[in-house]
Write a protein that holds these residues in place. Structure first.
Motif, PDB file in Angstrom:
ATOM      1  N   ILE A  19       0.731  -1.041  -0.129  1.00 20.96           N
ATOM      2  CA  ILE A  19       0.040  -0.002   0.012  1.00 20.96           C
ATOM      3  C   ILE A  19       0.827   1.246  -0.057  1.00 20.96           C
ATOM      4  O   ILE A  19       1.895   1.307   0.647  1.00 20.96           O
ATOM      5  N   HIS A  20       0.620   2.073  -0.857  1.00 19.80           N
ATOM      6  CA  HIS A  20       1.442   3.134  -1.064  1.00 19.80           C
ATOM      7  C   HIS A  20       0.870   4.366  -0.017  1.00 19.80           C
ATOM      8  O   HIS A  20      -0.345   4.565  -0.200  1.00 19.80           O
ATOM      9  N   LEU A  21       1.820   4.975   0.613  1.00 23.42           N
ATOM     10  CA  LEU A  21       1.107   5.909   1.595  1.00 23.42           C
ATOM     11  C   LEU A  21       1.587   7.084   1.013  1.00 23.42           C
ATOM     12  O   LEU A  21       2.077   7.550   0.206  1.00 23.42           O
ATOM     13  N   VAL A  22       0.308   8.049   1.015  1.00 22.17           N
ATOM     14  CA  VAL A  22       0.232   9.262   0.682  1.00 22.17           C
ATOM     15  C   VAL A  22       0.604  10.364   1.651  1.00 22.17           C
ATOM     16  O   VAL A  22      -0.060  10.341   2.979  1.00 22.17           O
ATOM     17  N   ALA A  23       1.023  11.273   1.464  1.00 23.57           N
ATOM     18  CA  ALA A  23       1.364  12.480   2.596  1.00 23.57           C
ATOM     19  C   ALA A  23      -0.089  12.972   2.877  1.00 23.57           C
ATOM     20  O   ALA A  23      -0.916  13.257   2.079  1.00 23.57           O
ATOM     21  N   ASN A  24      -0.197  13.337   4.303  1.00 25.03           N
ATOM     22  CA  ASN A  24      -1.318  13.900   4.813  1.00 25.03           C
ATOM     23  C   ASN A  24      -1.545  15.373   4.086  1.00 25.03           C
ATOM     24  O   ASN A  24      -2.786  15.714   4.349  1.00 25.03           O
ATOM     25  N   THR A  25      -0.568  16.142   3.642  1.00 21.39           N
ATOM     26  CA  THR A  25      -0.759  17.457   3.242  1.00 21.39           C
ATOM     27  C   THR A  25      -1.436  17.619   1.920  1.00 21.39           C
ATOM     28  O   THR A  25      -1.802  18.427   1.644  1.00 21.39           O
ATOM     29  N   THR A  26      -1.279  16.253   1.127  1.00 19.59           N
ATOM     30  CA  THR A  26      -1.858  16.277  -0.211  1.00 19.59           C
ATOM     31  C   THR A  26      -3.404  15.568   0.034  1.00 19.59           C
ATOM     32  O   THR A  26      -3.712  14.754   0.595  1.00 19.59           O
ATOM     33  N   LYS A  27      -4.321  16.279  -0.478  1.00 16.80           N
ATOM     34  CA  LYS A  27      -5.707  15.745  -0.508  1.00 16.80           C
ATOM     35  C   LYS A  27      -6.152  15.805  -1.955  1.00 16.80           C
ATOM     36  O   LYS A  27      -5.925  16.806  -2.668  1.00 16.80           O
ATOM     37  N   SER A  28      -6.894  14.782  -2.168  1.00 19.76           N
ATOM     38  CA  SER A  28      -7.495  14.738  -3.537  1.00 19.76           C
ATOM     39  C   SER A  28      -8.657  15.467  -3.751  1.00 19.76           C
ATOM     40  O   SER A  28      -9.460  15.905  -2.777  1.00 19.76           O
ATOM     41  N   ASN A  29      -8.880  15.917  -4.870  1.00 20.03           N
ATOM     42  CA  ASN A  29     -10.159  16.729  -5.202  1.00 20.03           C
ATOM     43  C   ASN A  29     -11.277  16.055  -4.859  1.00 20.03           C
ATOM     44  O   ASN A  29     -12.336  16.745  -4.503  1.00 20.03           O
ATOM     45  N   ARG A  30     -11.254  14.637  -4.938  1.00 20.24           N
ATOM     46  CA  ARG A  30     -12.453  13.912  -4.658  1.00 20.24           C
ATOM     47  C   ARG A  30     -13.087  13.992  -3.329  1.00 20.24           C
ATOM     48  O   ARG A  30     -14.124  14.173  -3.001  1.00 20.24           O
ATOM     49  N   SER A  31     -11.738  14.146  -2.463  1.00 20.15           N
ATOM     50  CA  SER A  31     -12.262  14.239  -0.922  1.00 20.15           C
ATOM     51  C   SER A  31     -12.636  15.507  -0.723  1.00 20.15           C
ATOM     52  O   SER A  31     -13.801  15.506   0.309  1.00 20.15           O
ATOM     53  N   ILE A  32     -12.211  16.525  -1.136  1.00 17.24           N
ATOM     54  CA  ILE A  32     -12.612  17.824  -0.949  1.00 17.24           C
ATOM     55  C   ILE A  32     -14.064  17.949  -1.529  1.00 17.24           C
ATOM     56  O   ILE A  32     -14.709  18.723  -0.845  1.00 17.24           O
ATOM     57  N   LEU A  33     -14.306  17.409  -2.794  1.00 14.55           N
ATOM     58  CA  LEU A  33     -15.783  17.497  -3.019  1.00 14.55           C
ATOM     59  C   LEU A  33     -16.628  16.931  -2.310  1.00 14.55           C
ATOM     60  O   LEU A  33     -17.937  17.352  -2.137  1.00 14.55           O
ATOM     61  N   GLY A  34     -16.227  15.397  -2.114  1.00 10.13           N
ATOM     62  CA  GLY A  34     -17.233  14.560  -0.986  1.00 10.13           C
ATOM     63  C   GLY A  34     -17.415  15.369   0.246  1.00 10.13           C
ATOM     64  O   GLY A  34     -18.571  15.658   1.014  1.00 10.13           O
ATOM     65  N   GLY A  35     -16.603  16.001   0.873  1.00 13.63           N
ATOM     66  CA  GLY A  35     -16.694  16.815   2.049  1.00 13.63           C
ATOM     67  C   GLY A  35     -17.852  17.915   1.946  1.00 13.63           C
ATOM     68  O   GLY A  35     -18.457  18.315   2.803  1.00 13.63           O
ATOM     69  N   ALA A  36     -17.422  18.705   0.639  1.00 20.32           N
ATOM     70  CA  ALA A  36     -18.348  19.853   0.408  1.00 20.32           C
ATOM     71  C   ALA A  36     -19.776  19.430   0.352  1.00 20.32           C
ATOM     72  O   ALA A  36     -20.636  20.029   0.543  1.00 20.32           O
ATOM     73  N   VAL A  37     -19.950  18.267  -0.713  1.00 17.06           N
ATOM     74  CA  VAL A  37     -21.415  17.689  -0.794  1.00 17.06           C
ATOM     75  C   VAL A  37     -22.006  17.266   0.733  1.00 17.06           C
ATOM     76  O   VAL A  37     -22.986  17.668   0.823  1.00 17.06           O
ATOM     77  N   LEU A  38     -21.049  16.762   1.509  1.00 16.29           N
ATOM     78  CA  LEU A  38     -21.626  16.177   2.933  1.00 16.29           C
ATOM     79  C   LEU A  38     -22.234  17.497   3.726  1.00 16.29           C
ATOM     80  O   LEU A  38     -23.051  17.493   4.194  1.00 16.29           O
ATOM     81  N   VAL A  39     -21.180  18.458   3.679  1.00 18.02           N
ATOM     82  CA  VAL A  39     -21.819  19.623   4.438  1.00 18.02           C
ATOM     83  C   VAL A  39     -22.849  20.309   3.737  1.00 18.02           C
ATOM     84  O   VAL A  39     -23.862  20.858   4.450  1.00 18.02           O
ATOM     85  N   ALA A  40     -22.754  20.431   2.542  1.00 16.41           N
ATOM     86  CA  ALA A  40     -24.160  21.277   1.955  1.00 16.41           C
ATOM     87  C   ALA A  40     -25.102  20.447   2.036  1.00 16.41           C
ATOM     88  O   ALA A  40     -26.334  20.922   2.174  1.00 16.41           O
ATOM     89  N   SER A  41     -25.353  19.094   1.957  1.00 17.85           N
ATOM     90  CA  SER A  41     -26.486  18.309   2.304  1.00 17.85           C
ATOM     91  C   SER A  41     -27.044  18.253   3.896  1.00 17.85           C
ATOM     92  O   SER A  41     -27.906  18.291   3.774  1.00 17.85           O
ATOM     93  N   LYS A  42     -26.021  18.569   4.692  1.00 14.90           N
ATOM     94  CA  LYS A  42     -26.544  18.603   6.020  1.00 14.90           C
ATOM     95  C   LYS A  42     -27.122  19.851   6.297  1.00 14.90           C
ATOM     96  O   LYS A  42     -28.131  19.949   7.056  1.00 14.90           O
ATOM     97  N   VAL A  43     -26.523  21.097   5.942  1.00 17.15           N
ATOM     98  CA  VAL A  43     -27.098  22.262   5.827  1.00 17.15           C
ATOM     99  C   VAL A  43     -28.414  22.241   4.999  1.00 17.15           C
ATOM    100  O   VAL A  43     -29.485  22.937   5.753  1.00 17.15           O
ATOM    101  N   LEU A  44     -28.598  21.896   4.062  1.00 17.98           N
ATOM    102  CA  LEU A  44     -29.677  21.877   3.248  1.00 17.98           C
ATOM    103  C   LEU A  44     -30.942  21.120   4.123  1.00 17.98           C
ATOM    104  O   LEU A  44     -32.098  21.397   4.138  1.00 17.98           O
ATOM    105  N   ARG A  45     -30.555  20.143   4.617  1.00 17.91           N
ATOM    106  CA  ARG A  45     -31.318  19.113   5.470  1.00 17.91           C
ATOM    107  C   ARG A  45     -32.048  19.805   6.622  1.00 17.91           C
ATOM    108  O   ARG A  45     -33.017  19.862   7.124  1.00 17.91           O
ATOM    109  N   GLY A  46     -30.882  20.518   7.277  1.00 15.27           N
ATOM    110  CA  GLY A  46     -31.384  21.505   8.549  1.00 15.27           C
ATOM    111  C   GLY A  46     -32.392  22.651   8.023  1.00 15.27           C
ATOM    112  O   GLY A  46     -33.336  22.774   8.858  1.00 15.27           O
TER     113      GLY A  46
END
Length: 169
Positions: free
Chosen positions: A26-53
């Motif tokens: 398993i190749h380890l990825v440095a913690n400082t680099t985040k993929s665009n997919r994880s950022i987009l997923g986090g943004a969608v999660l936050v947006a869905s929680k805000v819209l649900r509220g």
């Protein structure tokens, strides 16, 4: 490969690790680099929680204004069904049988009844308590199963080591 080596009883030599960049293949990825997919997923999660509220507060205000919970639930489910039917277009695919149609009807009726109960709870208790108590049915089902004896409790399970037997060799 591991399963094959266990079945055939052949010993396979593991490759020598040449650097510290890979552990166990398993190749380890440095913690400082985040993929665009994880950022987009986090943004969608936050947006869905805000819209649900926001939707929860809007539903509470609608129910407090005097709309009946049954009318609110029926109109909300009808609108959601209309959107899903429009997007999925079930008339274009294979038709389902009578048994499957009956199951869909029963599950939809139960979903509608639970949504009416949820709407009454939202109207009586408010949005904060509704969010806190939203998944309480899982705990209630587990409690009912334990009380009726349909599920084994940890006290009913046999001990890992029989009393009086030594655990060592």
């Amino acid at each position: 490969m591991l399963f094959e080596s266990l079945v055939t009883k052949k010993r396979r030599e593991l490759p020598v690790r040449r650097s510290n960049s890979a552990v166990g293949g398993i190749h380890l990825v440095a913690n400082t680099t985040k993929s665009n997919r994880s950022i987009l997923g986090g943004a969608v999660l936050v947006a869905s929680k805000v819209l649900r509220g926001l939707a929860l507060v809007a539903a509470y205000r609608s129910l407090s204004a005097g709309i009946s919970p049954a009318v609110f639930a029926s109109s909300t489910l009808a609108l959601a069904s209309l959107v899903l039917v429009t997007l999925q277009q079930p008339w274009k695919g294979k038709s389902i049988g009578y048994g499957s149609m009956f199951n869909v009807f029963v599950q939809s009726s139960l979903l509608g009844a639970s949504f009416v109960c949820w709407s009454v709870g939202l109207h009586l208790c408010g949005p904060a308590v509704t969010v806190i108590m939203e998944y309480i049915e899982v705990l209630l089902i587990r409690l009912w199963a334990v009380l009726t004896g349909s599920v084994a409790t940890p006290a009913d399970s046999p001990p890992a080591i029989a009393p009086g037997a030594s655990g060592g060799g």
